[in-house]
Design a protein around this motif. Structure first.
Motif, PDB file in Angstrom:
ATOM      1  N   ASP A 175      24.472  24.529 -12.522  1.00 30.62           N
ATOM      2  CA  ASP A 175      25.597  24.714 -11.602  1.00 30.62           C
ATOM      3  C   ASP A 175      25.843  26.210 -11.409  1.00 30.62           C
ATOM      4  O   ASP A 175      25.848  26.970 -12.384  1.00 30.62           O
ATOM      5  N   ASP A 194      32.991  23.281 -27.288  1.00 29.70           N
ATOM      6  CA  ASP A 194      33.444  23.588 -25.930  1.00 29.70           C
ATOM      7  C   ASP A 194      32.828  24.877 -25.383  1.00 29.70           C
ATOM      8  O   ASP A 194      33.273  25.400 -24.373  1.00 29.70           O
ATOM      9  N   LYS A 253      31.635  18.747 -25.904  1.00 26.77           N
ATOM     10  CA  LYS A 253      32.954  18.435 -25.338  1.00 26.77           C
ATOM     11  C   LYS A 253      33.100  18.882 -23.879  1.00 26.77           C
ATOM     12  O   LYS A 253      34.146  18.687 -23.287  1.00 26.77           O
ATOM     13  N   VAL A 254      32.053  19.458 -23.309  1.00 26.70           N
ATOM     14  CA  VAL A 254      32.108  19.930 -21.922  1.00 26.70           C
ATOM     15  C   VAL A 254      31.536  18.829 -21.028  1.00 26.70           C
ATOM     16  O   VAL A 254      30.385  18.443 -21.186  1.00 26.70           O
ATOM     17  N   HIS A 255      32.378  18.351 -20.082  1.00 22.50           N
ATOM     18  CA  HIS A 255      31.955  17.208 -19.268  1.00 22.50           C
ATOM     19  C   HIS A 255      32.080  17.444 -17.765  1.00 22.50           C
ATOM     20  O   HIS A 255      31.676  16.600 -16.988  1.00 22.50           O
ATOM     21  N   ASN A 256      32.635  18.575 -17.358  1.00 20.22           N
ATOM     22  CA  ASN A 256      32.903  18.771 -15.938  1.00 20.22           C
ATOM     23  C   ASN A 256      31.889  19.679 -15.248  1.00 20.22           C
ATOM     24  O   ASN A 256      32.127  20.117 -14.133  1.00 20.22           O
ATOM     25  N   ILE A 257      30.759  19.957 -15.894  1.00 22.20           N
ATOM     26  CA  ILE A 257      29.715  20.787 -15.299  1.00 22.20           C
ATOM     27  C   ILE A 257      28.352  20.184 -15.606  1.00 22.20           C
ATOM     28  O   ILE A 257      28.222  19.306 -16.458  1.00 22.20           O
ATOM     29  N   SER A 258      27.349  20.712 -14.924  1.00 21.44           N
ATOM     30  CA  SER A 258      25.965  20.303 -15.173  1.00 21.44           C
ATOM     31  C   SER A 258      25.098  21.544 -15.307  1.00 21.44           C
ATOM     32  O   SER A 258      25.450  22.614 -14.799  1.00 21.44           O
TER      33      SER A 258
END
Length: 88
Positions: free
Chosen positions: A82, A27, A74-79
């Motif tokens: 960003d 994470d 486990k990090v899915h809300n960023i690219s």
């Protein structure tokens, strides 16, 4: 990479090369810093007022802006790339 590092309490921090961070946990998020603010906490660190909660050497500056450089699985809300603001 370059960083402002406090190596001894009561002395000026130095600008020097340090190892770039690496993803260690699933994470983790690594930010490429675009700007950093110095606040009163940093001044307290320099004078040793917070010795009981920090260890030297210490990279100063925790009010940052930048861009997402890398992140764990486990990090899915960023690219990557960003824009971000880091709140202490």
């Amino acid at each position: 990479m370059k960083a402002c590092v406090l190596e001894k309490y009561g002395e000026y921090p130095i600008y020097k090369d340090v190892n770039a961070p690496e993803i260690e946990e699933d994470d983790d998020i690594i930010i490429k810093v675009a700007g950093v603010g110095v606040c009163r906490t940093d001044i307290h660190e320099i004078f040793g007022n917070l010795k009981d909660r920090t260890r030297l050497p210490l990279i100063l500056g925790h009010e940052n802006t930048g861009y997402v450089y890398d992140f764990g699985s486990k990090v899915h809300n960023i690219s990557k790339n960003d824009p971000v603001i880091l709140f202490p």
